[in-house]
Design a protein around this motif. Sequence first.
Motif, PDB file in Angstrom:
ATOM      1  N   ASN A   3      38.658   5.637  44.209  1.00  8.59           N
ATOM      2  CA  ASN A   3      39.866   5.546  43.489  1.00  8.59           C
ATOM      3  C   ASN A   3      40.147   4.271  42.808  1.00  8.59           C
ATOM      4  O   ASN A   3      40.991   4.461  41.733  1.00  8.59           O
ATOM      5  CB  ASN A   3      41.120   6.011  44.441  1.00  8.59           C
ATOM      6  CG  ASN A   3      42.361   6.231  43.856  1.00  8.59           C
ATOM      7  OD1 ASN A   3      42.400   7.155  42.935  1.00  8.59           O
ATOM      8  ND2 ASN A   3      43.263   5.613  44.170  1.00  8.59           N
ATOM      9  N   TYR A   4      39.795   3.389  43.299  1.00 10.08           N
ATOM     10  CA  TYR A   4      40.201   2.011  42.651  1.00 10.08           C
ATOM     11  C   TYR A   4      39.281   1.782  41.386  1.00 10.08           C
ATOM     12  O   TYR A   4      39.759   1.552  40.213  1.00 10.08           O
ATOM     13  CB  TYR A   4      39.552   0.799  43.693  1.00 10.08           C
ATOM     14  CG  TYR A   4      40.106   0.841  44.948  1.00 10.08           C
ATOM     15  CD1 TYR A   4      41.530   0.386  45.063  1.00 10.08           C
ATOM     16  CD2 TYR A   4      39.536   1.167  46.092  1.00 10.08           C
ATOM     17  CE1 TYR A   4      42.186   0.643  46.404  1.00 10.08           C
ATOM     18  CE2 TYR A   4      40.010   1.204  47.298  1.00 10.08           C
ATOM     19  CZ  TYR A   4      41.503   1.009  47.410  1.00 10.08           C
ATOM     20  OH  TYR A   4      42.178   1.180  48.569  1.00 10.08           O
ATOM     21  N   VAL A   5      38.020   2.400  41.385  1.00  6.90           N
ATOM     22  CA  VAL A   5      37.197   2.345  40.110  1.00  6.90           C
ATOM     23  C   VAL A   5      37.931   3.266  39.288  1.00  6.90           C
ATOM     24  O   VAL A   5      38.111   2.931  37.820  1.00  6.90           O
ATOM     25  CB  VAL A   5      35.695   2.575  40.302  1.00  6.90           C
ATOM     26  CG1 VAL A   5      34.828   2.831  38.858  1.00  6.90           C
ATOM     27  CG2 VAL A   5      35.202   1.757  41.271  1.00  6.90           C
ATOM     28  N   SER A   6      38.337   4.609  39.425  1.00  9.12           N
ATOM     29  CA  SER A   6      38.911   5.435  38.643  1.00  9.12           C
ATOM     30  C   SER A   6      40.221   5.040  38.047  1.00  9.12           C
ATOM     31  O   SER A   6      40.551   5.240  36.880  1.00  9.12           O
ATOM     32  CB  SER A   6      39.091   6.897  39.695  1.00  9.12           C
ATOM     33  OG  SER A   6      37.961   7.421  40.040  1.00  9.12           O
ATOM     34  N   GLN A   7      41.092   4.464  38.602  1.00 10.09           N
ATOM     35  CA  GLN A   7      42.420   3.968  38.500  1.00 10.09           C
ATOM     36  C   GLN A   7      42.218   2.677  37.245  1.00 10.09           C
ATOM     37  O   GLN A   7      42.901   2.664  36.246  1.00 10.09           O
ATOM     38  CB  GLN A   7      43.209   3.446  39.565  1.00 10.09           C
ATOM     39  CG  GLN A   7      43.519   4.613  40.460  1.00 10.09           C
ATOM     40  CD  GLN A   7      44.286   5.816  39.833  1.00 10.09           C
ATOM     41  OE1 GLN A   7      44.979   5.622  38.797  1.00 10.09           O
ATOM     42  NE2 GLN A   7      44.179   6.998  40.280  1.00 10.09           N
ATOM     43  N   LEU A   8      41.048   1.999  37.501  1.00 13.95           N
ATOM     44  CA  LEU A   8      40.955   0.753  36.540  1.00 13.95           C
ATOM     45  C   LEU A   8      40.425   1.305  35.223  1.00 13.95           C
ATOM     46  O   LEU A   8      40.813   0.761  34.366  1.00 13.95           O
ATOM     47  CB  LEU A   8      39.923  -0.271  37.287  1.00 13.95           C
ATOM     48  CG  LEU A   8      39.530  -1.395  36.421  1.00 13.95           C
ATOM     49  CD1 LEU A   8      40.679  -2.220  36.288  1.00 13.95           C
ATOM     50  CD2 LEU A   8      38.504  -2.272  37.320  1.00 13.95           C
ATOM     51  N   VAL A   9      39.530   2.095  35.369  1.00  7.31           N
ATOM     52  CA  VAL A   9      38.889   2.978  34.122  1.00  7.31           C
ATOM     53  C   VAL A   9      40.012   3.808  33.377  1.00  7.31           C
ATOM     54  O   VAL A   9      39.901   3.684  32.153  1.00  7.31           O
ATOM     55  CB  VAL A   9      37.782   3.583  34.558  1.00  7.31           C
ATOM     56  CG1 VAL A   9      37.218   4.364  33.329  1.00  7.31           C
ATOM     57  CG2 VAL A   9      36.531   2.737  34.973  1.00  7.31           C
ATOM     58  N   GLY A  10      40.670   4.429  34.331  1.00 10.85           N
ATOM     59  CA  GLY A  10      41.803   5.318  33.423  1.00 10.85           C
ATOM     60  C   GLY A  10      43.017   4.649  33.088  1.00 10.85           C
ATOM     61  O   GLY A  10      43.742   5.112  32.071  1.00 10.85           O
ATOM     62  N   THR A  11      43.320   3.517  33.690  1.00  7.05           N
ATOM     63  CA  THR A  11      44.732   2.727  33.188  1.00  7.05           C
ATOM     64  C   THR A  11      44.429   1.305  32.840  1.00  7.05           C
ATOM     65  O   THR A  11      45.338   0.866  32.357  1.00  7.05           O
ATOM     66  CB  THR A  11      45.880   2.919  34.571  1.00  7.05           C
ATOM     67  OG1 THR A  11      45.489   2.258  35.510  1.00  7.05           O
ATOM     68  CG2 THR A  11      46.135   4.551  34.662  1.00  7.05           C
TER      69      THR A  11
ATOM     70  N   PRO B  25      59.180  -2.065  39.017  1.00  5.65           N
ATOM     71  CA  PRO B  25      58.642  -2.389  37.719  1.00  5.65           C
ATOM     72  C   PRO B  25      57.079  -2.199  37.663  1.00  5.65           C
ATOM     73  O   PRO B  25      56.680  -1.759  36.692  1.00  5.65           O
ATOM     74  CB  PRO B  25      58.906  -3.753  37.383  1.00  5.65           C
ATOM     75  CG  PRO B  25      59.413  -4.470  38.748  1.00  5.65           C
ATOM     76  CD  PRO B  25      59.724  -2.959  39.507  1.00  5.65           C
ATOM     77  N   GLY B  26      56.347  -2.481  38.737  1.00  2.00           N
ATOM     78  CA  GLY B  26      54.904  -2.482  38.806  1.00  2.00           C
ATOM     79  C   GLY B  26      54.646  -0.706  38.512  1.00  2.00           C
ATOM     80  O   GLY B  26      53.730  -0.361  38.038  1.00  2.00           O
ATOM     81  N   TRP B  27      55.318  -0.002  39.387  1.00  2.00           N
ATOM     82  CA  TRP B  27      54.946   1.632  39.355  1.00  2.00           C
ATOM     83  C   TRP B  27      55.428   2.127  38.125  1.00  2.00           C
ATOM     84  O   TRP B  27      54.760   2.972  37.378  1.00  2.00           O
ATOM     85  CB  TRP B  27      55.837   2.223  40.454  1.00  2.00           C
ATOM     86  CG  TRP B  27      55.574   3.628  40.145  1.00  2.00           C
ATOM     87  CD1 TRP B  27      56.305   4.593  39.961  1.00  2.00           C
ATOM     88  CD2 TRP B  27      54.222   4.199  40.991  1.00  2.00           C
ATOM     89  NE1 TRP B  27      55.804   5.920  40.226  1.00  2.00           N
ATOM     90  CE2 TRP B  27      54.562   5.674  40.835  1.00  2.00           C
ATOM     91  CE3 TRP B  27      53.283   3.864  41.750  1.00  2.00           C
ATOM     92  CZ2 TRP B  27      53.618   6.677  41.317  1.00  2.00           C
ATOM     93  CZ3 TRP B  27      52.382   4.725  41.937  1.00  2.00           C
ATOM     94  CH2 TRP B  27      52.505   6.238  41.650  1.00  2.00           C
ATOM     95  N   VAL B  28      56.375   1.589  37.347  1.00  2.00           N
ATOM     96  CA  VAL B  28      56.887   2.234  36.107  1.00  2.00           C
ATOM     97  C   VAL B  28      55.830   1.915  35.036  1.00  2.00           C
ATOM     98  O   VAL B  28      55.335   2.562  34.139  1.00  2.00           O
ATOM     99  CB  VAL B  28      58.545   1.440  35.764  1.00  2.00           C
ATOM    100  CG1 VAL B  28      58.657   1.666  34.175  1.00  2.00           C
ATOM    101  CG2 VAL B  28      59.160   2.043  36.525  1.00  2.00           C
ATOM    102  N   LEU B  29      55.217   0.575  35.020  1.00  2.00           N
ATOM    103  CA  LEU B  29      54.090   0.136  34.470  1.00  2.00           C
ATOM    104  C   LEU B  29      53.164   1.102  34.276  1.00  2.00           C
ATOM    105  O   LEU B  29      52.582   1.544  33.317  1.00  2.00           O
ATOM    106  CB  LEU B  29      53.890  -1.319  34.377  1.00  2.00           C
ATOM    107  CG  LEU B  29      52.517  -1.884  33.772  1.00  2.00           C
ATOM    108  CD1 LEU B  29      52.930  -1.874  32.231  1.00  2.00           C
ATOM    109  CD2 LEU B  29      52.234  -3.253  34.252  1.00  2.00           C
TER     110      LEU B  29
ATOM    111  N   ALA C 208      46.921  -3.371  37.464  1.00  2.00           N
ATOM    112  CA  ALA C 208      47.873  -4.305  38.033  1.00  2.00           C
ATOM    113  C   ALA C 208      49.114  -3.964  38.411  1.00  2.00           C
ATOM    114  O   ALA C 208      49.706  -4.367  39.488  1.00  2.00           O
ATOM    115  CB  ALA C 208      47.791  -5.289  36.964  1.00  2.00           C
ATOM    116  N   GLY C 209      49.580  -2.854  37.521  1.00  2.00           N
ATOM    117  CA  GLY C 209      50.956  -2.525  38.064  1.00  2.00           C
ATOM    118  C   GLY C 209      50.792  -1.581  39.337  1.00  2.00           C
ATOM    119  O   GLY C 209      51.776  -1.680  40.417  1.00  2.00           O
ATOM    120  N   LEU C 210      49.834  -0.853  39.509  1.00  2.00           N
ATOM    121  CA  LEU C 210      49.658  -0.035  40.821  1.00  2.00           C
ATOM    122  C   LEU C 210      49.488  -1.182  41.928  1.00  2.00           C
ATOM    123  O   LEU C 210      49.952  -0.514  42.939  1.00  2.00           O
ATOM    124  CB  LEU C 210      48.495   0.805  40.611  1.00  2.00           C
ATOM    125  CG  LEU C 210      48.119   1.559  41.868  1.00  2.00           C
ATOM    126  CD1 LEU C 210      49.228   2.660  41.989  1.00  2.00           C
ATOM    127  CD2 LEU C 210      46.736   2.508  41.520  1.00  2.00           C
TER     128      LEU C 210
END
Length: 444
Positions: free
Chosen positions: A345-353, A82-86, A359-361
């Motif tokens: 990548n952590y900053v990119s994912q937080l900003v992008g999603t 479910p986290g990945w789906v989110l 949190a899902g990732l």
Amino acid sequence: MPYVVAFLAAVSLIVLFLGSYRSFGFGLALLAVTSWLDASTQSAPVLQLGVRLYVADVPLILLGAVTGLRWLVAKDVPWRHPGWVLYVLVFLGNLAWGLATQGTAAGVQARGDFYAIVAASYAMSFPMARPQVRLLVRALAWLAVGLATLTVYRWCVYYLQISDLLPPGGTYNIDGAIRVIGSQHTLLLAQALLLGLYFAHISGAGVVLRVMLPLMLGLVVALQHRSVWLATMVGVGVSILLARAERMPVWQQLGALGVMALLVVGGLSVGGRVSQEVVSSAQRAAAGEGTVQARFENWRATLTDWRQGGLRHILVGKPLGGDTTRLVADKDGRLVRIGFGAHNNYVSQLVGTGVLGFAGLLWALGSALRGLWRACRRSDGGDADWAALLLMLLAVQMAYYVAYAVDFMQLLVLGMAIAAVAGLRPAARPVGHPPYATYKPRPA
């Protein structure tokens, strides 16, 4: 001839689709070949058909269709986390919004993350256990052979000044002539090195990995990607921590690493120009010079711009394809405008999603780490060695992500880990039995 070419292309796509749908090993080989071709083309466009096509576009779009079909109809999908789906839903929502408002710019910006999501989701659609991990080791081993060959060839072309074979700019990388392949491909060499040191017995490619050890260690050092050096050291530490799950005692592992290090140091000590470049790069890394300060400023500016975007940006991220320019302070304190990625990548994912997608990732990643760690600590130890292998690879990529963006070969490993943990979930047990004594796959 155009009709013949079109017919053969159509047949090839059908074969690739069916092969990838039925066999994880087939899709894994396709991804490994795509990674090598991406390195050989320096991640540059290869065709211009109204839009720029890159070497990974067709294989990853094809695998995306395969993945979508498997997630919908395949009966052997181990678990849809479910986290990945989110995380994927938030990403796709931002991509759709970006395409509607920004046009093709959204697709261009989403390309790297889309590749990675497809690779991970494809791996999650298959049951994972020791046989699939053996396939991964073999794929990484032969990919490392191809990358090492490409690296040595480009060094020969550059340092021997064979001008007819040099790229138009005269070097293969503007950040340093010796960096003839990118950091993401150097990281694959480093991971193959660690597999050869600690996990070669898991796969039939162990002989290849062990023979290549001195060369791979020398390449990782000489290519001067300092973030890869750090990630490699993290991998060494994790491997030693998990040494009880391996056949080789800790002292033998340390000894093997020491021998490899001595070989590289001895070779570089007589390497002249190459040796000077490596020493200079290491000194700049230790002093925090070069790109370190600039990257910290980049992260700060990126997060500030994201927070100022409002509640929608904070919750689900910025729509893809929008303006990414921001002001950062250079080493002299002057404000300059930049538009490239966050280099984290952590900053990119937080900003992008946003908070929800990120949190899902993290949920999916945390589940994989926790499940693999428990498998390593099981008393019977039946799955400990290959679980330790996946855990080490995840630790290496997590360290690498501090300075670089995601790569589809790395997220393939994450997808394998999530699927493997789904097959290691504890079965019901009588009272008094030790935890994790028996395991059974989670129903689809």
